[in-house]
Design an enzyme around this catalytic site. Structure first.
Site, PDB file in Angstrom:
ATOM      1  CG  ASP A   6       1.934   0.003 -11.016  1.00  0.00           C
ATOM      2  OD1 ASP A   6       2.559   1.013 -11.384  1.00  0.00           O
ATOM      3  OD2 ASP A   6       0.916   0.052 -10.305  1.00  0.00           O
ATOM      4  CB  SER A  16       3.922  -1.829  -7.998  1.00  0.00           C
ATOM      5  OG  SER A  16       3.562  -0.596  -8.478  1.00  0.00           O
ATOM      6  CB  SER A  17       3.336  -5.080  -2.832  1.00  0.00           C
ATOM      7  OG  SER A  17       2.100  -4.499  -2.517  1.00  0.00           O
ATOM      8  N   GLY A  20       0.802  -1.227   0.000  1.00  0.00           N
ATOM      9  CA  GLY A  20       0.000   0.000   0.000  1.00  0.00           C
ATOM     10  C   GLY A  20       0.832   1.273   0.000  1.00  0.00           C
TER      11      GLY A  20
HETATM   12  C1  GLA Z   1      -1.177   3.269  -9.819  1.00  0.00           C
HETATM   13  C2  GLA Z   1      -1.577   2.426 -11.032  1.00  0.00           C
HETATM   14  C3  GLA Z   1      -0.689   2.740 -12.229  1.00  0.00           C
HETATM   15  C4  GLA Z   1      -0.626   4.242 -12.485  1.00  0.00           C
HETATM   16  C5  GLA Z   1      -0.324   5.002 -11.195  1.00  0.00           C
HETATM   17  C6  GLA Z   1      -0.404   6.492 -11.380  1.00  0.00           C
HETATM   18  O1  GLA Z   1       0.098   2.895  -9.390  1.00  0.00           O
HETATM   19  O2  GLA Z   1      -1.476   1.055 -10.722  1.00  0.00           O
HETATM   20  O3  GLA Z   1      -1.157   2.046 -13.371  1.00  0.00           O
HETATM   21  O4  GLA Z   1      -1.803   4.703 -13.083  1.00  0.00           O
HETATM   22  O5  GLA Z   1      -1.193   4.639 -10.148  1.00  0.00           O
HETATM   23  O6  GLA Z   1       0.583   6.929 -12.231  1.00  0.00           O
END
Ligand code: GLA
Length: 393
Positions: A172, A126-127, A122
């Site tokens: 991500d 991007s876990s 969180g």
């Molecule tokens: C999150 C989403 C991504 C991107 C970012 C904002 O991390 O998973 O795809 O949209 O927000 O840049």
């Protein structure tokens, strides 16, 4: 990290047997280009040295058995029929990949998986994408499927969109799967063409400051922003039917229609159009080695996210503003979807320690709260764990 890997290996061996692949799947940072991926724009992320590790093997049945080491939770399901969403939450990242692989024509059979890692959950690193990419990579390896890198990212993103139910863009999953040690990755989210930019200067550190704020609001507001961008496109198409996404919109054109647009929609569109341009210019800065200019663009990106796209929060804003008076900082901005999570800071190596001390102290003084600091290195994308990481048993 070695210790965690050993725990995962041990757990797998105790539960499922001696044979398995060990996969490392990294979290990511995003240097610049926020909320541009789902607008067909550009992003500049990089995989980092915080990762999810997975031990995985097929088991010759139709049953999937998972164990999440950090949560100490297990999960088991039959995958011979349609795959049901789990109320437990985390299994959906793995099940979503199975579901999406099946839909893409790959026939997934039962498998066992133990995983855990040090990507803060969180925090905007991007876990979830790391976990999805790790399972996908692991299954492809075990089955001998040659899935091209771009295809992998698309499948992992779809798993999140369609099964987990989060309408994220592709950044991500793409960065986690396709990162390269010492390089940032400039991705064109329309064509999915990508280019690596060296980002391995000894004199520079990427420092993340984690507000530890985790807001439920994030995913609902994220979807609202996506809708607002779509609304903006619809309006602008009245004057130019060739516009397919905000990627196609020139700033001059947008400004000339300010009066015709809802003020909020206008602000959202302006941010995206400018942010896209910033990514392209920031890559030119990197090319020239001009970190000063690169850092200024990070500050501009933050200002846009705060004031026009309105996805920041007080904690993030305070963190960014403190850095303006600290020595050795090139740039800072909030990172990821927003409403909490981390700021990303480019800091001269020799000033990293004093940076950490001072930002903690001043943040505490202003808000009475604590932050966590992570120093990260730009690392390789999802892969088998290297022997060097497995040194001792
Ligand atoms: C999150 C989403 C991504 C991107 C970012 C904002 O991390 O998973 O795809 O949209 O927000 O840049």
């Amino acid at each position: 990290m070695e210790q965690l890997i050993q725990r995962i290996k041990q757990e797998f061996e105790d539960r499922f047997g001696e044979e398995y692949n060990l996969i490392k799947s990294p979290g990511r940072v995003n240097l610049i280009g926020e909320h541009t991926d789902y607008n067909d724009g550009f992003v500049l992320p990089a995989a980092v040295d915080k990762a999810i590790y997975l031990a995985i093997n097929v088991n010759g049945t139709n049953t999937c058995r998972f164990y999440a080491i950090d949560k100490e939770e297990e999960f088991e399901t039959d995958i011979s029929d349609s795959i049901e969403k789990s109320g437990q939450g985390w299994p959906n990242y793995l099940l979503g990949v199975v579901d999406q692989l099946n839909k893409s024509g790959y026939d997934v059979s039962g498998f066992d998986c133990v995983f855990g890692g040090n990507v803060p959950i969180g925090a905007g690193m991007s876990s979830s994408a790391a976990l999805e990419g790790g399972v996908l990579f692991g299954l492809a390896k075990l089955h001998g499927w040659e899935v091209p890198p771009v295809e992998m990212a698309k499948i992992a993103q779809k798993a999140e969109n369609e099964f987990v139910g989060v309408q994220c863009g592709i950044m991500d999953q793409f960065a986690s799967l396709n990162g390269k040690e010492g390089y940032a990755l400039k991705l064109d989210c329309r064509t999915l063409d990508y280019e690596y930019f060296p980002f391995n200067r000894d004199d520079l550190q990427i420092v993340l400051c984690d507000t530890q704020v985790r807001r439920e609001l994030a995913s609902s507001e994220y979807n609202v922003r996506r809708k607002q961008c779509e609304q903006g496109i619809e309006t602008l198409q009245q004057w130019d039917s060739d516009i397919a996404s905000l990627r196609d919109v020139e700033l001059r054109f947008l400004l000339s229609h300010e009066e015709d647009m809802d003020p909020i929609i206008f602000k959202r569109c302006k941010f995206v159009v400018e942010e896209n341009k910033r990514v392209v210019q920031a890559c030119e800065d990197l090319h020239k080695g001009d970190l000063k200019s690169f850092g200024q663009r990070m500050y501009q990106s933050h200002a846009g996210l705060q004031l026009e796209y309105e996805v920041s929060c007080e904690e993030l804003n305070v963190l960014v503003s403190i850095t303006r008076d600290l020595e050795g900082v090139f740039g800072a901005r909030m990172m990821g979807g927003g409403f909490g999570g981390c700021t990303i800071n480019l800091v001269q190596e020799e000033h990293v320690e004093s940076f950490a001390d001072q930002i903690k102290e001043q943040y505490h003084k202003q808000l009475g709260k604590e932050i966590k600091i992570y120093q990260t290195k730009v690392s390789a994308g999802t892969d088998l764990v290297k022997q060097s990481e497995l040194a001792s048993k």
